[in-house]
Design a protein around this motif. Structure first.
Motif, PDB file in Angstrom:
ATOM      1  N   VAL A 158       0.845  -1.201   0.000  1.00 28.33           N
ATOM      2  CA  VAL A 158       0.000   0.000   0.000  1.00 28.33           C
ATOM      3  C   VAL A 158       0.878   1.248   0.000  1.00 28.33           C
ATOM      4  O   VAL A 158       0.584   2.241  -0.683  1.00 28.33           O
ATOM      5  N   THR A 159       1.973   1.206   0.757  1.00 30.99           N
ATOM      6  CA  THR A 159       2.907   2.330   0.790  1.00 30.99           C
ATOM      7  C   THR A 159       3.497   2.605  -0.589  1.00 30.99           C
ATOM      8  O   THR A 159       3.670   3.761  -0.994  1.00 30.99           O
ATOM      9  N   ILE A 160       3.802   1.557  -1.321  1.00 30.30           N
ATOM     10  CA  ILE A 160       4.394   1.709  -2.652  1.00 30.30           C
ATOM     11  C   ILE A 160       3.350   2.160  -3.676  1.00 30.30           C
ATOM     12  O   ILE A 160       3.631   2.989  -4.550  1.00 30.30           O
ATOM     13  N   ALA A 161       2.141   1.628  -3.578  1.00 31.55           N
ATOM     14  CA  ALA A 161       1.120   1.894  -4.594  1.00 31.55           C
ATOM     15  C   ALA A 161       0.415   3.227  -4.397  1.00 31.55           C
ATOM     16  O   ALA A 161      -0.032   3.845  -5.375  1.00 31.55           O
ATOM     17  N   SER A 162       0.303   3.708  -3.172  1.00 29.70           N
ATOM     18  CA  SER A 162      -0.533   4.880  -2.887  1.00 29.70           C
ATOM     19  C   SER A 162      -0.091   6.174  -3.576  1.00 29.70           C
ATOM     20  O   SER A 162      -0.945   6.908  -4.095  1.00 29.70           O
ATOM     21  N   PRO A 163       1.208   6.532  -3.588  1.00 26.64           N
ATOM     22  CA  PRO A 163       1.574   7.807  -4.224  1.00 26.64           C
ATOM     23  C   PRO A 163       1.126   7.919  -5.674  1.00 26.64           C
ATOM     24  O   PRO A 163       0.550   8.940  -6.071  1.00 26.64           O
ATOM     25  N   TYR A 164       1.387   6.888  -6.465  1.00 31.16           N
ATOM     26  CA  TYR A 164       0.960   6.931  -7.865  1.00 31.16           C
ATOM     27  C   TYR A 164      -0.556   6.956  -7.968  1.00 31.16           C
ATOM     28  O   TYR A 164      -1.120   7.675  -8.803  1.00 31.16           O
ATOM     29  N   ALA A 165      -1.223   6.188  -7.105  1.00 29.54           N
ATOM     30  CA  ALA A 165      -2.691   6.155  -7.134  1.00 29.54           C
ATOM     31  C   ALA A 165      -3.274   7.520  -6.801  1.00 29.54           C
ATOM     32  O   ALA A 165      -4.225   7.974  -7.442  1.00 29.54           O
ATOM     33  N   ILE A 166      -2.703   8.193  -5.806  1.00 26.09           N
ATOM     34  CA  ILE A 166      -3.191   9.525  -5.437  1.00 26.09           C
ATOM     35  C   ILE A 166      -3.001  10.499  -6.597  1.00 26.09           C
ATOM     36  O   ILE A 166      -3.893  11.294  -6.910  1.00 26.09           O
ATOM     37  N   TRP A 167      -1.843  10.437  -7.234  1.00 27.00           N
ATOM     38  CA  TRP A 167      -1.559  11.349  -8.334  1.00 27.00           C
ATOM     39  C   TRP A 167      -2.537  11.151  -9.492  1.00 27.00           C
ATOM     40  O   TRP A 167      -3.089  12.110 -10.034  1.00 27.00           O
TER      41      TRP A 167
END
Length: 288
Positions: A158-167
């Motif tokens: 989740v830590t790895i996936a969240s930044p791109y998902a938020i963007w």
């Protein structure tokens, strides 16, 4: 009734189509050849696996039977490990969607102070390769007593996936007309009601794309799963497949059979949601 005359393509259109075919056909072949060889391995007896033939002399489904009934030492926990992969991937997809959707809504629609700075800091994490964060992540999970639990891998992914998902969701959210929010406010809607009744339905294509991205990211993860999980009944199937390579006489036909089975769910997910993937992951154009 007079039928309309057929319009022949122009030379420019025909040349464009020809160029697309010249690019697309080699790419398609390059993609399908490894899958084809994996399938050939899966239906080949052990003695014919390395024969080099384009099709086995005596194709068999016995390898699938061995995998399904866990009739090999390396496959004794196959269904448990497949279940671990499924639970972890689904959890990562759900948590990533929840975090990214809420964050994108707050940054884009509620205009919370410092929201853009948070977005930029989140994107800054992508300057650091994920492999470099593996050891710090291992130590962090150890400090919180999460090692060798599914939560360790779930939180890491989740830590790895969240930044791109938020963007991605923020970019898609910016394309929604602000007038919709204003109309909802005029009707007395709260921020939560706007989120639930206006924002989420209009963002559905991007949400499906991001959910699929997060699920497939967790489904295919090996490095973090290898570091954070160690018990044979807790590991995911990709880590278990690595055990095949540790043997002196590796059963390659069983390795390829298991890999082929493991590749089917992602293919089915992508096929089911393929119409959302391109639009959703490239800023999420929304049709009203």
């Amino acid at each position: 009734m007079k039928l309309p005359a057929l319009r022949l393509p122009t030379w420019r259109e025909a040349g464009h189509e020809a160029r697309l075919l010249l690019i697309g056909i080699p790419v398609l072949i390059w993609t399908l050849v490894p899958i084809y060889h994996m399938f050939v391995f899966a239906i080949s007896p052990k003695e014919d696996a390395f024969s080099g033939k384009l099709w086995p002399t005596h194709p068999t489904l016995h390898n699938f039977e061995i995998v399904f009934y866990q009739q090999h030492y390396f496959l004794r926990d196959f269904w448990v490990q497949l279940g671990n992969s499924t639970v972890i991937a689904a959890s990562v997809g759900a948590l990533t969607l929840f975090i990214a959707t809420a964050a994108a809504f707050a940054i884009s629609r509620l205009r919370v102070p410092g929201g853009r700075m948070v977005l930029n800091l989140a994107l800054f994490t992508y300057f650091i390769p994920a492999a470099f964060l593996a050891v710090p992540m291992y130590r962090t999970m150890g400090n919180y007593g999460l090692l060798n639990t599914s939560w360790a891998l779930i939180l890491a992914m989740v830590t790895i996936a969240s930044p791109y998902a938020i963007w991605v969701l923020k970019q898609a959210s910016d394309k929604l007309p602000v007038e919709l929010d204003e109309a909802a406010v005029m009707d007395g809607a709260t921020s939560l009601q706007i989120f639930r009744l206006v924002y989420v339905p209009l963002m559905m294509p991007s949400l499906v794309a991001i959910g699929t991205y997060a699920v497939l990211l967790a489904w295919n993860e090996y490095l973090y799963a290898f570091l954070l999980l160690s018990n044979d009944r807790d590991i995911t199937l990709p880590v278990a497949l690595g055990n095949f390579l540790a043997a002196d006489d590796s059963p390659w036909e069983l390795l390829m059979t298991t890999g082929f089975i493991y590749a089917l769910p992602p293919a089915a997910i992508y096929y089911a949601f393929r119409r959302y993937m391109v639009g959703g992951l490239t800023a999420g154009a929304v049709k009203s």
